[in-house]
Design a protein around this motif. Sequence first.
Motif, PDB file in Angstrom:
ATOM      1  N   VAL A 246      36.425  40.486  37.415  1.00  0.00           N
ATOM      2  CA  VAL A 246      36.259  39.286  37.139  1.00  0.00           C
ATOM      3  C   VAL A 246      37.236  38.482  37.850  1.00  0.00           C
ATOM      4  O   VAL A 246      36.897  37.388  38.640  1.00  0.00           O
ATOM      5  CB  VAL A 246      36.492  39.119  35.742  1.00  0.00           C
ATOM      6  N   ALA A 247      38.565  38.932  37.956  1.00  0.00           N
ATOM      7  CA  ALA A 247      39.430  38.249  38.994  1.00  0.00           C
ATOM      8  C   ALA A 247      39.253  38.088  40.106  1.00  0.00           C
ATOM      9  O   ALA A 247      39.266  36.794  40.627  1.00  0.00           O
ATOM     10  CB  ALA A 247      40.847  39.062  38.610  1.00  0.00           C
ATOM     11  N   LEU A 250      36.287  35.361  40.530  1.00  0.00           N
ATOM     12  CA  LEU A 250      36.938  33.978  40.251  1.00  0.00           C
ATOM     13  C   LEU A 250      37.858  33.559  41.176  1.00  0.00           C
ATOM     14  O   LEU A 250      37.911  32.395  41.742  1.00  0.00           O
ATOM     15  CB  LEU A 250      37.398  34.013  38.818  1.00  0.00           C
ATOM     16  N   ILE A 256      33.658  29.566  36.437  1.00  0.00           N
ATOM     17  CA  ILE A 256      33.491  30.396  35.205  1.00  0.00           C
ATOM     18  C   ILE A 256      32.368  29.691  34.469  1.00  0.00           C
ATOM     19  O   ILE A 256      31.482  30.321  33.726  1.00  0.00           O
ATOM     20  CB  ILE A 256      34.620  30.678  34.560  1.00  0.00           C
ATOM     21  N   PHE A 257      32.130  28.476  34.740  1.00  0.00           N
ATOM     22  CA  PHE A 257      31.057  27.487  34.189  1.00  0.00           C
ATOM     23  C   PHE A 257      29.729  27.708  34.528  1.00  0.00           C
ATOM     24  O   PHE A 257      28.594  27.427  34.297  1.00  0.00           O
ATOM     25  CB  PHE A 257      31.255  26.197  33.756  1.00  0.00           C
ATOM     26  N   ILE A 292      51.548  40.400  39.403  1.00  0.00           N
ATOM     27  CA  ILE A 292      51.972  38.983  39.325  1.00  0.00           C
ATOM     28  C   ILE A 292      51.155  38.185  40.371  1.00  0.00           C
ATOM     29  O   ILE A 292      50.593  36.859  40.031  1.00  0.00           O
ATOM     30  CB  ILE A 292      53.502  38.898  39.523  1.00  0.00           C
ATOM     31  N   GLY A 295      47.637  37.197  39.271  1.00  0.00           N
ATOM     32  CA  GLY A 295      47.448  36.208  38.351  1.00  0.00           C
ATOM     33  C   GLY A 295      47.759  34.838  38.722  1.00  0.00           C
ATOM     34  O   GLY A 295      47.113  34.049  38.415  1.00  0.00           O
ATOM     35  N   LEU A 296      48.726  34.832  39.678  1.00  0.00           N
ATOM     36  CA  LEU A 296      49.201  33.728  40.325  1.00  0.00           C
ATOM     37  C   LEU A 296      47.910  33.005  41.093  1.00  0.00           C
ATOM     38  O   LEU A 296      47.706  31.813  40.864  1.00  0.00           O
ATOM     39  CB  LEU A 296      50.431  33.658  40.959  1.00  0.00           C
ATOM     40  N   LEU A 298      44.997  33.553  41.027  1.00  0.00           N
ATOM     41  CA  LEU A 298      43.880  33.394  39.773  1.00  0.00           C
ATOM     42  C   LEU A 298      44.200  31.840  39.215  1.00  0.00           C
ATOM     43  O   LEU A 298      43.214  30.815  39.326  1.00  0.00           O
ATOM     44  CB  LEU A 298      43.836  34.293  38.865  1.00  0.00           C
ATOM     45  N   LEU A 299      45.283  31.765  39.014  1.00  0.00           N
ATOM     46  CA  LEU A 299      45.682  30.297  38.297  1.00  0.00           C
ATOM     47  C   LEU A 299      45.424  29.199  39.492  1.00  0.00           C
ATOM     48  O   LEU A 299      45.054  28.287  39.299  1.00  0.00           O
ATOM     49  CB  LEU A 299      47.112  30.386  37.814  1.00  0.00           C
ATOM     50  N   VAL A 302      41.948  28.106  40.036  1.00  0.00           N
ATOM     51  CA  VAL A 302      41.153  27.448  39.103  1.00  0.00           C
ATOM     52  C   VAL A 302      42.025  25.895  39.002  1.00  0.00           C
ATOM     53  O   VAL A 302      41.362  24.724  38.999  1.00  0.00           O
ATOM     54  CB  VAL A 302      41.114  27.693  37.581  1.00  0.00           C
ATOM     55  N   LEU A 303      43.290  25.966  39.513  1.00  0.00           N
ATOM     56  CA  LEU A 303      43.926  24.683  39.461  1.00  0.00           C
ATOM     57  C   LEU A 303      43.567  23.898  40.730  1.00  0.00           C
ATOM     58  O   LEU A 303      43.482  22.605  40.548  1.00  0.00           O
ATOM     59  CB  LEU A 303      45.490  24.891  39.263  1.00  0.00           C
ATOM     60  N   SER A 306      41.096  20.961  40.434  1.00  0.00           N
ATOM     61  CA  SER A 306      41.496  19.809  39.558  1.00  0.00           C
ATOM     62  C   SER A 306      42.533  18.962  40.350  1.00  0.00           C
ATOM     63  O   SER A 306      42.924  17.825  40.204  1.00  0.00           O
ATOM     64  CB  SER A 306      41.917  20.202  38.413  1.00  0.00           C
TER      65      SER A 306
ATOM     66  N   VAL B 133      41.425  23.239  32.788  1.00  0.00           N
ATOM     67  CA  VAL B 133      40.709  24.302  33.635  1.00  0.00           C
ATOM     68  C   VAL B 133      40.290  25.170  32.345  1.00  0.00           C
ATOM     69  O   VAL B 133      41.045  25.215  31.220  1.00  0.00           O
ATOM     70  CB  VAL B 133      41.456  24.987  34.427  1.00  0.00           C
ATOM     71  N   LEU B 140      43.072  35.076  31.581  1.00  0.00           N
ATOM     72  CA  LEU B 140      43.010  36.172  32.627  1.00  0.00           C
ATOM     73  C   LEU B 140      44.297  36.402  33.596  1.00  0.00           C
ATOM     74  O   LEU B 140      44.823  37.245  33.606  1.00  0.00           O
ATOM     75  CB  LEU B 140      41.817  36.068  33.080  1.00  0.00           C
ATOM     76  N   GLY B 141      44.528  35.056  34.195  1.00  0.00           N
ATOM     77  CA  GLY B 141      45.538  34.971  35.015  1.00  0.00           C
ATOM     78  C   GLY B 141      46.784  35.330  34.620  1.00  0.00           C
ATOM     79  O   GLY B 141      47.687  36.096  35.135  1.00  0.00           O
ATOM     80  N   TYR B 144      47.604  38.923  33.866  1.00  0.00           N
ATOM     81  CA  TYR B 144      48.365  39.508  34.798  1.00  0.00           C
ATOM     82  C   TYR B 144      49.784  39.247  35.078  1.00  0.00           C
ATOM     83  O   TYR B 144      50.607  40.120  35.300  1.00  0.00           O
ATOM     84  CB  TYR B 144      47.553  39.487  36.247  1.00  0.00           C
ATOM     85  N   VAL B 145      49.982  37.924  35.033  1.00  0.00           N
ATOM     86  CA  VAL B 145      51.497  37.269  35.503  1.00  0.00           C
ATOM     87  C   VAL B 145      52.439  37.971  34.364  1.00  0.00           C
ATOM     88  O   VAL B 145      53.538  38.773  34.609  1.00  0.00           O
ATOM     89  CB  VAL B 145      51.524  35.859  35.488  1.00  0.00           C
ATOM     90  N   GLY B 148      52.786  41.794  34.795  1.00  0.00           N
ATOM     91  CA  GLY B 148      53.661  41.862  35.958  1.00  0.00           C
ATOM     92  C   GLY B 148      55.165  41.615  35.760  1.00  0.00           C
ATOM     93  O   GLY B 148      55.923  42.503  36.183  1.00  0.00           O
TER      94      GLY B 148
END
Lengths: 319, 344
Positions: A246-247, A250, A256-257, A292, A295-296, A298-299, A302-303, A306, B133, B140-141, B144-145, B148
């Motif tokens: 999924v990560a 995305l 995701i919508f 890490i 995750g970053l 991924l953030l 999405v950011l 916007s 968002v 989910l992000g 992981y962060v 980690g």
Amino acid sequence: MRNLLRWETALVFLLVVVALAGQVSTDGSFLSGGNLFYLGLDIAEIALIALPLTLVIVAGEIDLSVASVLGLSSALIGWLWNAGWSLETILPAVIVAGALCGAVNGLLVTRLGLPSLAVTIGTLALYRGLALVVLGDTAVADFPASYTSFGTTPIPGTDIPYPIALAAVLAVLFGIALHASSFGRAVFAIGANEEGARFSGIRVKRVKLTLFVLAGAVAAIAGIVYTFRFSSARADNGVGLELAVVAAVLLGGVSIFGGKGTLFGVLAGVLLLGGLRNLLILQDTSTEVLTIVTGLLLLVSVLAPSITRRVGTLRKAAP
Amino acid sequence: MTATATAPSRRTAARRLTTRVGRVRELGIVVALALVVIPTAIVNPRFVQPQSLRDLALNASIVALLAVGQTLVVITRNVDLSVGSVLGLSAFLTAQHFADHPGTPLLAGIGFGVATGFACGLLNGLLVALGNVPSLVVTLGTLYVFRGVDYALAQGRQVNASNLPDALLDLGGSRVLGVPVLVLVTVAVIVVAAVYLRSYRSGRELYAIGSNPEAATLAGIPVARRTLTTFVLSGLIAGLAGALWVARYGTVDAAAGTGLELQVVAAVVVGGVAIFGGSGTVAGAALGALLLGTITSCLVVLQIPAFWQQAISGALLLSAITVDRLLALRLAKALRTTEGTSHA
């Protein structure tokens, strides 16, 4: 300017950066055939499952049970092999079983109108549980070398692993299905506005059911790949892989919508995560950095829209 | 005149049906609990002895605690997938804090864990509310962060019980009037959250946001601020759960609580909280956690191979949402009929 701000462009740029950084820091061995072979093997299952999952998410649904279907198909391979079936019959049977798992998801979502997030969290536990019931905590490993070598040797004369060749073929098929067919346009339409899609004559339920069946079938294929790659059929193969897939999807810029995303972006996302992981392993960096970074990224993914939107409004307001 | 006189009674009939269906949810879980516990108790009477009931409640309490925080988030049509990672990070930091500063008072150390959770929740909330968002992707992000960061801080080490103060370890095993303290803490959090959701204006507004975010905005509800609050509360509770995890298990490494998020969401859904927001109670969610935990214990007692446990909880979750859906369809039909007759 608008195209430059596209997320896919950013991904390709990041891919080039990773490749160059890898090339420099490893004295040219990062892009060598041997290393790319291992990189390819490493991302094979995620690349495979990401293909149908992209379509599922574009249609505004989600399937968290894919990793459990992978585990169930691996367990079935071991169980049927122990029962004396031949691999020629086992493999199609396992793919059919995966498609059935997908069909159960799809029917619960389309016929009962249940949210796919809840349904597939349920089947995530159910299918993994069935895998454990079938095979317990034993491992089956006595597969003939003619099969397991598919997971450990490249296609003769090249450095391409068989699973990646398979993923490439499927990627072309899924790419055509999503971006160049009426089916793909229906998928986008459903994701953008389900009611609108229904009123314009799209058979929403049937399309969604097809997508879940495809996700199940491809997850089973990924289970076959996984089993032969490690030459071990276990019920806990691929635990937790669903969030990684999924990560990746995305990260590839799929909303995701629903209604937005490209298969190209997803493949770039999968490659980027795989490349980063490979690079960190080559440099003996511990993999928590990768966690890490995943995750970053991924953030950021999405950011980014916007933020660009906000920048756009500011620029419009300025003159 | 007669029409206006009879209409209210029909409306109350519909409302009565609504509340009944609402209550059926928690009742259904209690019945399911009984269906699981009674046969097990008949096969093995020791199962209902105080000690094993205590273990049952103790085992479920951490998931139940997380389920309370998750309920607050899910009611507003969001989800917090990072709770397992927040718990892990808070557990490791709390344990390490106790190990590095042996003189730390008990509450200060637990407060340290809660503060860790608060910071994580604040980050989630700010990203969701201000970044505008989807929470599924954000959390989910951060799943992981946070995990980690947890691994990076731990560097493969683990904190053992021998490095932890006795006061903390005693908390994990101590009882008041026969009830384990961890269970009492969980019940206290459930009660506070239940009263907040039931009787406070901002608590009611969470349901309004989940039912219809646009309408909530138009009605003047500060949606972003409320959303931020739910994520902070969820993080805070996960932080508390992390500190209690240390007290309960004594040994902590960076992997604590891995994969817990899906168990928590499962408990919440089994507990009757609608995944798309707008309805559900913390008591239901906590009961859902208890039911899932109890099934695991019962299978052990009944000597059914543990392999069945996951399949059964999956099947249970699916039947729970299916029953919910069928009830909702019947309710909608019933409401339509009463409305239809009052027009006639």
